[in-house]
Motif scaffolding. Structure first.
Motif, PDB file in Angstrom:
ATOM      1  N   UNK A 208      -2.484  62.905  11.322  1.00 48.59           N
ATOM      2  CA  UNK A 208      -2.730  63.998  12.258  1.00 48.59           C
ATOM      3  C   UNK A 208      -1.750  63.877  13.429  1.00 48.59           C
ATOM      4  N   UNK A 209      -1.120  65.016  13.757  1.00 51.39           N
ATOM      5  CA  UNK A 209      -0.261  65.101  14.955  1.00 51.39           C
ATOM      6  C   UNK A 209      -1.071  65.787  16.041  1.00 51.39           C
ATOM      7  N   UNK A 210      -1.382  65.055  17.100  1.00 56.29           N
ATOM      8  CA  UNK A 210      -2.133  65.608  18.232  1.00 56.29           C
ATOM      9  C   UNK A 210      -1.146  65.987  19.340  1.00 56.29           C
ATOM     10  N   UNK A 211      -1.121  67.270  19.678  1.00 53.91           N
ATOM     11  CA  UNK A 211      -0.280  67.751  20.805  1.00 53.91           C
ATOM     12  C   UNK A 211      -1.172  67.871  22.034  1.00 53.91           C
ATOM     13  N   UNK A 212      -1.091  66.905  22.919  1.00 53.35           N
ATOM     14  CA  UNK A 212      -1.923  66.891  24.113  1.00 53.35           C
ATOM     15  C   UNK A 212      -1.255  67.563  25.314  1.00 53.35           C
ATOM     16  N   UNK A 213      -0.073  68.134  25.070  1.00 56.85           N
ATOM     17  CA  UNK A 213       0.657  68.778  26.170  1.00 56.85           C
ATOM     18  C   UNK A 213       0.097  70.181  26.399  1.00 56.85           C
ATOM     19  N   UNK A 214      -0.012  70.568  27.678  1.00 56.40           N
ATOM     20  CA  UNK A 214      -0.670  71.824  28.025  1.00 56.40           C
ATOM     21  C   UNK A 214       0.206  73.049  27.764  1.00 56.40           C
ATOM     22  N   UNK A 215       1.530  72.924  27.927  1.00 57.38           N
ATOM     23  CA  UNK A 215       2.386  74.112  27.863  1.00 57.38           C
ATOM     24  C   UNK A 215       3.607  73.893  26.984  1.00 57.38           C
ATOM     25  N   UNK A 216       3.533  72.930  26.055  1.00 51.69           N
ATOM     26  CA  UNK A 216       4.698  72.623  25.223  1.00 51.69           C
ATOM     27  C   UNK A 216       4.337  72.788  23.757  1.00 51.69           C
ATOM     28  N   UNK A 271       0.851  73.870  18.410  1.00 51.58           N
ATOM     29  CA  UNK A 271       0.652  74.551  19.682  1.00 51.58           C
ATOM     30  C   UNK A 271       0.087  73.593  20.721  1.00 51.58           C
ATOM     31  N   UNK A 272       0.160  73.952  22.009  1.00 47.93           N
ATOM     32  CA  UNK A 272      -0.383  73.080  23.056  1.00 47.93           C
ATOM     33  C   UNK A 272      -1.888  72.850  22.863  1.00 47.93           C
ATOM     34  N   UNK A 273      -2.298  71.578  23.065  1.00 45.71           N
ATOM     35  CA  UNK A 273      -3.696  71.167  22.968  1.00 45.71           C
ATOM     36  C   UNK A 273      -4.274  71.439  21.569  1.00 45.71           C
TER      37      UNK A 273
END
Length: 568
Positions: A208-216, A271-273
């Protein structure tokens, strides 16, 4: 457009790389043609364009041309856009200058080379308003440009260069403190022996790839996971393109060209979050554990700053500043235009008033050359007034050039008229100085009177006209001393009552009538050259101040025998 279908000028290879083709230079020439036509038209219109407008349009056309040629040799920089930007800035600067010239210059026609400010008429408040207008124009231009850039950024985002994350101790779950967290675990419920070989197992591995960035947004990614020897992968992994080499599993984001990718590459963006799962079936020795593997995650991303409150505030403030500055600039421009138009109108009114006053002065001066001042004032007050006065104590003078008919027969017209004008101009000036009223000239005859206005008494009026007559003889002597034409006069004077008035509506004239006038005319016609001939009433009024000859009895037409006198 042509090259999209023919590849004549450029093409893209199988790796989507851009290449120039053989006829690329021809496409540049074709692109230059509209600009060349524009330049030709500009030069044809050079004479009718103001110099600064012509220069601005030439710069706006030539800089993109320079950019095209630069692009032929140095590729990768937006030379054409840079050229248009410089040209647009110069156009903006020139437009401001043209506004200044239009609103603050007396010069309305012809080529304008430089501003011509009306410093004497521009009040300090107007100067301050002009400065404020320029400041707000700059603010609106800068804020508008920044606002445009931020809007474009908010739509397209900011590309972030490739980043690499090395995970030595794989995560069991998402660590939200990290901007990106990647897990790769074996599903404990989906493990089996490999064909009864207890030393090997098959299992489902989930990442799993978790994107924890809010606007990236993670737009492209690649995961590299260490594995042991003698590992194999079953066909059919999901959400990734898997390859196994050199004891590493390499997982790539699926691309549009990959077989079996029915969703498209954008489907696998993170996508973000959000998170994205991937996985595969792998056979490995039974002692292999992914928790001992090093994971290297490489990704490219795009920052969408609109999600940041600071960016939203900046965008909102810039929008407000842009709207306010545009509104103020427009309002200030309108006010300046109105004030300038008002000032121009006031200047025009002053100029027209001045012209009318000058015209009135010229009319009054012309009227005073025709009529006495007192009569002119009365007509000015009432143009329909009847001018008819009886004067009791006037003195009248007639003067005539001796032998004028013979003189005119021997000289040309210019010489005759010039001589008369020169002589009578002197006499007119004397009459004005001494308060004598010139009545008229008839040919070579000169008629004047004293005592018509502001009667000072019969004696003073008679003395004034005699002194004027003596001055006339002196003027004739001075004239003859400096002129090739020699002139001589007879002068006759009489005193008494008369009638004065204005006759006619067009080409009107102020004239005098009566027996006093007729006798004065007879005194002149019966007189002697260069002498002053007066009647008995005039002599009686002035005998105490003037020396006269003995009385001379003459037959006067219409009067009979009269005693007359000559000044000694």
């Amino acid at each position: 457009m042509i090259s999209q279908f023919t590849n004549l000028f450029y093409y893209f290879d199988e790796n989507n790389f851009y290449h120039r083709n053989t006829l690329y230079s021809l496409s540049v020439v074709l692109g230059l043609l509209p600009g060349l036509i524009t330049l030709v038209m500009l030069f044809q219109s050079k004479k009718v364009l103001p110099k600064n407008v012509f220069i601005s349009l030439i710069i706006y056309s030539l800089f993109p041309f320079a950019g095209i040629f630069m692009a032929l040799f140095i590729y990768g920089i937006s030379w054409i856009n840079i050229g248009y930007g410089i040209g647009a800035l110069h156009l903006f600067y020139s437009s401001i200058k043209l506004m200044e010239l239009e609103f603050y210059s007396d010069k309305q026609e012809g080529t304008r080379l430089s501003p011509n400010y009306k410093e004497t008429n521009t009040i300090p408040e107007m100067k301050r308003r002009i400065v404020r207008s320029h400041v707000w124009q700059v603010i609106s231009a800068v804020s508008g440009g920044l606002l445009g850039v931020l809007i474009i950024i908010s739509i397209t985002g900011i590309s972030i260069p490739e980043r690499k994350i090395v995970i030595d101790q794989p995560y069991l779950e998402n660590d939200k403190a990290k901007s990106v967290c990647v897990t790769f675990l074996r599903d404990a419920e989906k493990v089996w022996n490999d064909n009864g070989d207890l030393s090997r197992v098959g299992a489902q591995y989930n990442g799993i790839i978790f994107n924890n960035m809010k606007a990236t947004i993670i737009t492209d990614w690649n995961v590299s996971i260490d594995v042991c020897d003698d590992c194999s992968i079953d066909p059919g992994p999901w959400n990734g393109t898997f390859t196994l080499s050199q004891n590493k599993i390499n997982v790539h984001k699926p691309q549009d060209k990959d077989e079996g990718n029915i969703h498209g590459s954008d489907y696998y963006r993170v996508s973000p979050l959000k998170n994205l799962g991937f996985g595969c079936i792998m056979y490995s020795p039974s002692d292999f554990s992914p928790l001992d593997s090093t994971i290297i995650f490489t990704y490219e991303s795009v920052l969408k700053p609109l999600s940041y409150i600071i960016f939203e505030i900046a965008l909102g403030l810039l929008s407000i500043l842009f709207i306010v500055s545009i509104t103020i600039s427009f309002t200030e421009g309108k006010i300046i235009r109105v004030e300038e138009e008002n000032r121009k109108l006031e200047d025009t009114v002053r100029e027209r008033t001045k012209e009318l006053q000058e015209e009135k002065n010229r009319s009054e001066e012309l009227l005073l050359n025709i009529l006495p001042e007192e009569v002119a004032k009365r007509l000015e007050m009432d143009k329909n007034a009847r001018i008819a006065d009886r004067i009791e104590n006037a003195s009248v003078l007639f003067a005539d050039i001796v032998g004028f008919t013979k003189i005119t027969s021997t000289l040309d017209a210019d010489t005759v008229v010039g001589a008369l004008n020169a002589l009578y101009s002197r006499i007119d000036e004397r009459a004005k100085r001494e308060g004598i009223e010139k009545i008229k000239t008839i040919g070579d005859s000169y008629m004047a009177a004293a005592g018509l206005f502001g009667n000072k008494g019969a004696e003073k009026n008679a003395l004034a006209i005699i002194n004027f007559a003596r001055g006339m003889l002196k003027d004739i002597e001075d004239f003859n001393a400096s002129s090739d034409v020699k002139l001589f006069m007879r002068i006759g004077i009489n005193s008494g009552s008369l009638i004065a008035g204005v006759i006619g509506k067009t080409k009107f004239v102020y004239d005098i009538w009566g027996d006093t006038v007729n006798v004065a005319s007879r005194m002149e016609s019966s007189g002697q050259t260069s002498k002053i001939h007066v009647s008995e009433p005039t002599m009686t009024l002035t005998k105490d101040a003037i020396a006269y000859s003995d009385p001379v009895e003459m037959e006067i037409k219409g009067k009979g025998l009269m005693k007359t006198y000559f000044l000694r």
